[in-house]
Structures are given as C-alpha cells and as structure tokens.
Scaffold this active site. Structure first.
Site, PDB file in Angstrom:
ATOM      1  N   HIS A   1       0.725  -1.226   0.048  1.00 57.15           N
ATOM      2  CA  HIS A   1      -0.207  -0.164   0.000  1.00 57.15           C
ATOM      3  C   HIS A   1       1.020   1.361   0.013  1.00 57.15           C
ATOM      4  O   HIS A   1       0.443   2.352   0.631  1.00 57.15           O
ATOM      5  CB  HIS A   1      -0.858  -0.170   1.071  1.00 57.15           C
ATOM      6  CG  HIS A   1      -1.997  -1.006   0.994  1.00 57.15           C
ATOM      7  ND1 HIS A   1      -2.272  -1.554  -0.003  1.00 57.15           N
ATOM      8  CD2 HIS A   1      -2.708  -1.826   2.254  1.00 57.15           C
ATOM      9  CE1 HIS A   1      -3.609  -2.654   0.131  1.00 57.15           C
ATOM     10  NE2 HIS A   1      -3.568  -2.587   1.548  1.00 57.15           N
TER      11      HIS A   1
ATOM     12  N   GLU B   1     -11.581  -3.912  -2.931  1.00 54.42           N
ATOM     13  CA  GLU B   1     -10.633  -2.764  -3.450  1.00 54.42           C
ATOM     14  C   GLU B   1     -10.594  -3.170  -4.787  1.00 54.42           C
ATOM     15  O   GLU B   1      -9.741  -3.893  -5.439  1.00 54.42           O
ATOM     16  CB  GLU B   1      -9.261  -2.947  -2.572  1.00 54.42           C
ATOM     17  CG  GLU B   1      -9.732  -3.083  -1.053  1.00 54.42           C
ATOM     18  CD  GLU B   1      -8.314  -3.557  -0.386  1.00 54.42           C
ATOM     19  OE1 GLU B   1      -7.242  -3.014  -0.507  1.00 54.42           O
ATOM     20  OE2 GLU B   1      -8.443  -4.671   0.411  1.00 54.42           O
TER      21      GLU B   1
ATOM     22  N   HIS C   1      -9.556   1.906   0.569  1.00 54.87           N
ATOM     23  CA  HIS C   1      -9.605   0.341   1.477  1.00 54.87           C
ATOM     24  C   HIS C   1     -10.615   0.679   2.469  1.00 54.87           C
ATOM     25  O   HIS C   1     -10.338   0.178   3.699  1.00 54.87           O
ATOM     26  CB  HIS C   1      -8.173   0.591   1.893  1.00 54.87           C
ATOM     27  CG  HIS C   1      -7.818  -0.761   2.549  1.00 54.87           C
ATOM     28  ND1 HIS C   1      -8.330  -1.342   3.784  1.00 54.87           N
ATOM     29  CD2 HIS C   1      -6.847  -1.651   2.040  1.00 54.87           C
ATOM     30  CE1 HIS C   1      -7.919  -2.492   3.869  1.00 54.87           C
ATOM     31  NE2 HIS C   1      -6.860  -2.810   3.030  1.00 54.87           N
TER      32      HIS C   1
END
Length: 378
Positions: free
Chosen positions: A127, A342, A202
């Site tokens: 991420h 996601e 997210h």
C-alpha cells in the site's frame, strides 16, 4: 386544472427544497501533534445516505445508509477520532497509493532501472510503503453542491523518490455523492517522469451497521469474476490466473461468506486465513465503471454494489482483525467483523508483465473511477 397545477407546484417546491438536494458541510476533525489541522467534509444525499471524508489519508471515515425500516447506521469500520487514525495504520477507509496491494521484495524495474521500496509487509512493500498516501494530510481544493450531487476534491504532491518511487506525482481524489446513494470516487495522478501508480479506496464494510453484534459471514457476495490470483505464503500472486469453478472462490452466482471461510481443505484459504485475494473481473479494464461486486445483508436489507474501471478487485474478509483494535463507539474489531472490496490493478503487476501494466508517463495521466452504491432490498 387546479389539481394539475397543485401537482406541478408541489413538484417545483420539492425540486427547490434544500432537503431534496445533496449537501456538503466542512468542519474540523482534529489537530496533529505538529499543529496541522485535519478537516472533515460530510456529503449528504436526499435519501439519507451520507459520507464523511477526512483530509488525513483522504479517508472515507464513515458511510451511513438506511436499512429497510429506514434506520440509518454507519456501515464502515474505522475510528471516532483523529488520534486513533494516526496511531493505528490499519487502512480503514483510506486512499491507498502510490501502489495499492503488494509488490514482491519491494522491488521493480522500469526502463532498465531498478527501484527499491520500503518492505513494510514481511518481504513485500504494501500500500505504498511505510508512509503512503494514507498517512498524509491532503489539501481540500474544492467543495461543491450542485443539485443532486455534492462533492469534495482533495490533492497532494508526492515528491520524486518518495518511498522509493520515481517521478513527482500530483494526485487528486474526488468523492461525489448523489441522491440515489452512489458515492463515486475519482483518482487522478500526473507525473513528470515514468512511474507506476495503482490507487484505490480501502474501506471495510459491515452492512449490519453493528460490527459489535454481527460479523460479515451472513453477507452474500456476488462477483462477475471467473478467475482469481492464487498467492504464495507471503500473499504474493504466483502468476497463475486460476478458474474459480468448483472452488470456494466461485462467487459468480452469489455465495454466503459462511460458505467457505473455514474450508481448511483449500490451501489458498489457509494461506490467506480466509479470502485475501485479487479476483480477475470478466469485464477487464473499461472506460466507464461496471459492476465488480454486489454484497447483500439479508437482515437489514442493505445492499452494496462496487463498480470500477479497473480489471481486478481485492476481496479481503477481515481475516487479520484480531481483537486488538478498538474502533468506533468502543467496538472491538475481531476476525470477520468487516470485509473489503478494493478495485485495482493486479498486485505485483510491475514484476509480472502478463498481468498488464501499471506504468504512467508524463502527459498521460492516471485515472481510476470507482463507485460504492448503497440501496435497500425490499
């Protein structure tokens, strides 16, 4: 004539009434230790749906939606205050970047040059690294109310070399809520040199509106994805695009999450402690958002649909929520208390050419549009 005029007049009054128009309200949400003020913008639609977005991480802090009885509840996991978001990097509702999901070894090569990213998830970069977009304070560039739609646009600049990524990246995210219950999220990025970008939201959802009282295993999930990406022990895709047929990964006709979440006979369920896999959407990459997932919660009647322009969607069934996190309203979050869907490019795409490309070049900006659409099944 009089009755007809009355109907027309009533319609005109309703159209002009502020109650029937989407609104945007801006307020303070807290202050960081260095004195930086974090703001919140609450978008509200005429049908009772509302979304609060905070500038810390351009985070969807709450999404409130009515059930079939009209009772409104927050259907996202997260925290009530800024201090908790800063102290606990759990990605609840955040804007993820520069690269969502995992990059193996934290390494990739672009135009013959190797780049090393922080390894913040075992041997992978996850991420965006140790300080991704989720931990930055974004600036609000525009707040709009335009009839049936209210929106907020936030922006930031990621310097060349930030977290090891090449290129200065100018990034925007726009959240737009309409009166039908659709929250559209537009991600944009422009670079001054070749780089890679993969952005998403997210949010973790629990459509019961009460994660302290019910997990998500009673939710029904449907995804138009006939293949998924198996992973290794480090949750990195192996490179195989595997058929879901005959497995607990088959959501093409709809599946209760209780059906398969504890199937220890499937090594992929063991590897992810449940589902934590990217699904290959049958639609592929598209110019306009198309359906990627539909979640139904039968008790409340709430329905969540996720649409996207991207070719994949990561489904995570909350497997690593371990009871150590205390979230909104003092709720202790445990395994299965939330699920994430996601939309994104495939994980580790920069190292696996057959997955496509995550490359972004100067003069060719990145754009991803996704939609969270909430409704009620009667």
């Amino acid at each position: 004539m009089r009755a007809g005029w009355g109907i027309v007049a009533m319609a005109a009054m309703m159209a002009a009434s502020p109650v029937m128009a989407a609104t945007a309200k801006r307020a303070a949400f807290g202050t960081l230790a260095d004195g930086t003020v974090v703001e919140a913008v609450t978008l509200t639609g005429a049908n009772g749906v509302s979304a609060r977005i905070i500038t810390y991480g351009a985070t969807l802090q709450s999404l409130n939606a009515p059930d079939r009885a009209g009772k409104v509840a927050d259907i996202t996991l997260g925290y009530d205050d800024l201090a908790a978001y800063v102290a606990k990097t759990n990605y609840f509702g955040v804007t993820v970047g520069r690269y969502a999901n995992r990059i193996a070894g934290g390494r990739f090569t672009l135009d013959g040059k190797a780049y090393q990213l922080p390894k913040n998830n075992g041997e992978a970069s996850l991420h965006g690294g140790t300080r991704g977009f989720d931990q930055m304070v974004w600036r609000i560039t525009e707040v709009k109310q335009a009839g049936a739609v209210a929106s907020v646009t936030m922006a930031l600049t990621s310097a060349d070399g930030d977290q090891g990524y090449p290129g200065k990246l100018d990034v925007t995210v726009t959240y737009s809520l309409d009166d039908t219950g659709a929250l559209t999220i537009d991600f944009g990025a422009a670079t001054d040199k070749p780089t890679i970008v993969n952005m998403t939201n997210h949010a973790l959802f629990n459509l019961t509106g009460n994660p302290a009282g019910a997990d998500v295993y009673g939710h029904r999930l449907t995804m138009p994805a006939s293949r998924y990406l198996p992973v290794d022990a480090n949750l990195i895709p192996t490179g195989e695009l595997k058929s879901v047929a005959g497995s607990v990964f088959d959501f093409t006709r709809g599946r209760m999450l209780s059906d398969g979440i504890r199937d220890g006979q499937d090594p992929q369920i063991v590897a992810g402690r449940g589902w934590d896999h990217n699904f290959v959407l049958d639609k592929g990459a598209t110019a306009e958002p198309l359906l990627a997932a539909r979640v139904e919660e039968p008790t409340s009647g709430r329905v969540l649909e996720v649409l996207t322009t991207e070719p994949g969607i990561q489904f995570y069934s909350g497997n690593f929520l371990d009871g150590t996190l205390v979230g909104k309203q003092g709720h202790v979050y445990r395994m299965g208390d939330g699920l994430a869907l996601e939309p994104q490019k495939f994980p580790d795409t920069p190292n696996q050419p057959k997955f496509g490309s995550a490359r972004v070049d100067p003069g060719k900006p990145y754009h991803h549009r996704m939609i969270y659409r909430v409704s009620v099944a009667r």
